[in-house]
Design a protein around this motif. Structure first.
Motif, PDB file in Angstrom:
ATOM      1  N   LEU A 209     -20.615   8.410  -1.004  1.00 19.48           N
ATOM      2  CA  LEU A 209     -19.507   8.998  -1.750  1.00 19.48           C
ATOM      3  C   LEU A 209     -19.720  10.504  -1.808  1.00 19.48           C
ATOM      4  O   LEU A 209     -20.846  10.974  -1.987  1.00 19.48           O
ATOM      5  CB  LEU A 209     -19.447   8.393  -3.148  1.00 19.48           C
ATOM      6  N   LEU A 268     -14.630   8.418   0.022  1.00 21.13           N
ATOM      7  CA  LEU A 268     -15.342   7.150  -0.025  1.00 21.13           C
ATOM      8  C   LEU A 268     -15.853   6.827   1.372  1.00 21.13           C
ATOM      9  O   LEU A 268     -15.077   6.768   2.330  1.00 21.13           O
ATOM     10  CB  LEU A 268     -14.430   6.027  -0.519  1.00 21.13           C
ATOM     11  N   GLU A 270     -19.443   4.624   3.150  1.00 17.23           N
ATOM     12  CA  GLU A 270     -19.987   3.273   3.206  1.00 17.23           C
ATOM     13  C   GLU A 270     -21.236   3.211   2.343  1.00 17.23           C
ATOM     14  O   GLU A 270     -22.185   3.967   2.564  1.00 17.23           O
ATOM     15  CB  GLU A 270     -20.329   2.889   4.651  1.00 17.23           C
ATOM     16  N   SER A 274     -19.306   3.415  -3.163  1.00 23.32           N
ATOM     17  CA  SER A 274     -17.952   3.302  -2.627  1.00 23.32           C
ATOM     18  C   SER A 274     -17.429   1.877  -2.741  1.00 23.32           C
ATOM     19  O   SER A 274     -16.258   1.655  -3.079  1.00 23.32           O
ATOM     20  CB  SER A 274     -17.922   3.754  -1.164  1.00 23.32           C
ATOM     21  N   ASP A 275     -18.286   0.904  -2.461  1.00 20.11           N
ATOM     22  CA  ASP A 275     -17.861  -0.493  -2.585  1.00 20.11           C
ATOM     23  C   ASP A 275     -17.461  -0.823  -4.021  1.00 20.11           C
ATOM     24  O   ASP A 275     -16.454  -1.505  -4.261  1.00 20.11           O
ATOM     25  CB  ASP A 275     -18.983  -1.430  -2.133  1.00 20.11           C
ATOM     26  N   LEU A 277     -16.408   1.277  -6.357  1.00 14.03           N
ATOM     27  CA  LEU A 277     -15.172   1.955  -6.727  1.00 14.03           C
ATOM     28  C   LEU A 277     -13.963   1.298  -6.062  1.00 14.03           C
ATOM     29  O   LEU A 277     -12.923   1.097  -6.701  1.00 14.03           O
ATOM     30  CB  LEU A 277     -15.251   3.435  -6.356  1.00 14.03           C
ATOM     31  N   ARG A 278     -14.082   0.944  -4.795  1.00 16.15           N
ATOM     32  CA  ARG A 278     -12.969   0.276  -4.112  1.00 16.15           C
ATOM     33  C   ARG A 278     -12.600  -1.035  -4.801  1.00 16.15           C
ATOM     34  O   ARG A 278     -11.424  -1.395  -4.893  1.00 16.15           O
ATOM     35  CB  ARG A 278     -13.335   0.003  -2.654  1.00 16.15           C
ATOM     36  N   SER A 279     -13.613  -1.760  -5.287  1.00 17.99           N
ATOM     37  CA  SER A 279     -13.344  -3.057  -5.909  1.00 17.99           C
ATOM     38  C   SER A 279     -12.500  -2.924  -7.171  1.00 17.99           C
ATOM     39  O   SER A 279     -11.835  -3.879  -7.583  1.00 17.99           O
ATOM     40  CB  SER A 279     -14.661  -3.768  -6.243  1.00 17.99           C
ATOM     41  N   LYS A 281      -9.981  -0.804  -7.444  1.00 23.11           N
ATOM     42  CA  LYS A 281      -8.627  -0.470  -6.983  1.00 23.11           C
ATOM     43  C   LYS A 281      -7.984   0.651  -7.807  1.00 23.11           C
ATOM     44  O   LYS A 281      -6.872   0.495  -8.336  1.00 23.11           O
ATOM     45  CB  LYS A 281      -7.740  -1.719  -7.005  1.00 23.11           C
TER      46      LYS A 281
END
Length: 311
Positions: A209, A268, A270, A274-275, A277-279, A281
């Motif tokens: 990130l 973001l 890998e 990042s995972d 934060l993406r989760s 939404k």
């Protein structure tokens, strides 16, 4: 990765049976959490120590062995980007006992945070976080006042999904002693009155990130004039605990809304941050807070009751 510069001498210390290295002659090596405040006040990077004189330390047993609490942070800078996210996505990442703090029904608040601890009891380190604003564990129905104080960064309750650091002692204390999801990685945080930047590396050395933004105009505060608090919830050995962090704000500023945060760049890549934060939404940025100078007192966690929630 090394958590101290390679050309800096280090010593090994024991934390609950785990050996970690700290800078030789640094604050932890010299004081072991029992600082000489008069000596620290002479450090040109520290604006004063009056805040800490009002917080006597106590010795407690902990998973990292006997220690003194609170942990003092004499010179701190922080940044927090707050975003709206669907409550359904937030609930999917929260333990069932916790509930999201909602701005409106169906929308909660999540944050990406960056910290630079220039002078503290466990020596210099940097940190980043993905966190969720939650309802206080032992609080009734929240009203508008709770949301306002939360957004003002004055009294927050949170659950943290990611908390990488760049220091071995910070990782062991935070993970083993506090129950936080901490790991060690390359982590750069630079905050001044013009710009705020951060980069968190993933296991391969690439970008997990990254962040960049103009620092909001800062307002100066007299020590003790603006003291905020953050309560975080973690599980230690299967039991819920709460951790209090008190912040003495010395210089800080905020921008709000789309216009106020248009200069913000959040990349973001890998990795774990990042995972996480993406989760969640996230939909829209609502606020950007930066404290270019402050101080903090991080207390050891204490057991707390967290009743099941149906909302």
């Amino acid at each position: 990765m090394p958590s101290t510069p390679q050309d800096q001498d280090t010593v090994e210390v024991d934390l609950g049976g785990r050996e970690v290295t700290v800078p030789k002659g640094g604050l932890y090596d010299r004081y072991r959490m029992n600082p000489d405040l008069d000596a620290i006040a002479r450090d040109p990077r520290v604006s004063g120590v009056d805040f800490f004189r009002q917080l006597p330390k106590t010795k407690v047993d902990s998973p990292i062995g006997p220690t003194l609490t609170p942990n003092f942070y004499y010179t701190v800078s922080t940044a927090r980007l707050t975003m709206l996210a669907p409550s359904r996505a937030i609930r999917a990442r929260l333990p069932e006992e916790l509930a999201p703090l909602e701005l409106v029904p169906g929308l909660g608040l999540v944050s990406v945070m960056f910290f630079r601890y220039e002078v503290c009891d466990i020596d210099f380190y940097t940190e980043a976080a993905v966190g969720i604003a939650v309802k206080p564990a032992r609080h009734g129905k929240l009203g508008f006042f709770d949301l306002v104080t939360g957004l003002k960064n004055e009294h927050l309750d949170s659950y943290v999904l990611s908390l990488p650091v760049n220091s071995d002692i910070a990782q062991v204390r935070g993970h083993d002693g506090y129950g936080f999801p901490k790991w060690v990685t390359d982590l750069d945080v630079d905050i001044d009155d013009r710009r705020t930047t951060a980069r968190v590396a993933n296991d391969a050395g690439g970008v997990d990130l990254a962040f960049s933004a103009a620092t909001p105009p800062q307002k100066a505060y007299v020590s003790g004039e603006r003291v905020g608090s953050l309560t975080s919830y973690t599980k230690i050995n299967g039991g819920w605990h709460s951790t209090l962090n008190q912040t003495n704000v010395l210089n800080a500023g905020t921008t709000r809304g789309t216009r106020g945060t248009r200069d913000v760049t959040l990349q973001l890549g890998e990795g774990r941050m990042s995972d996480d934060l993406r989760s969640l939404k996230p939909k829209r940025t609502v606020q950007f807070d930066v404290m270019t100078e402050g101080q903090a007192a991080l207390h050891m966690p204490v057991p707390t009751s967290v009743p099941p929630r149906n909302t």
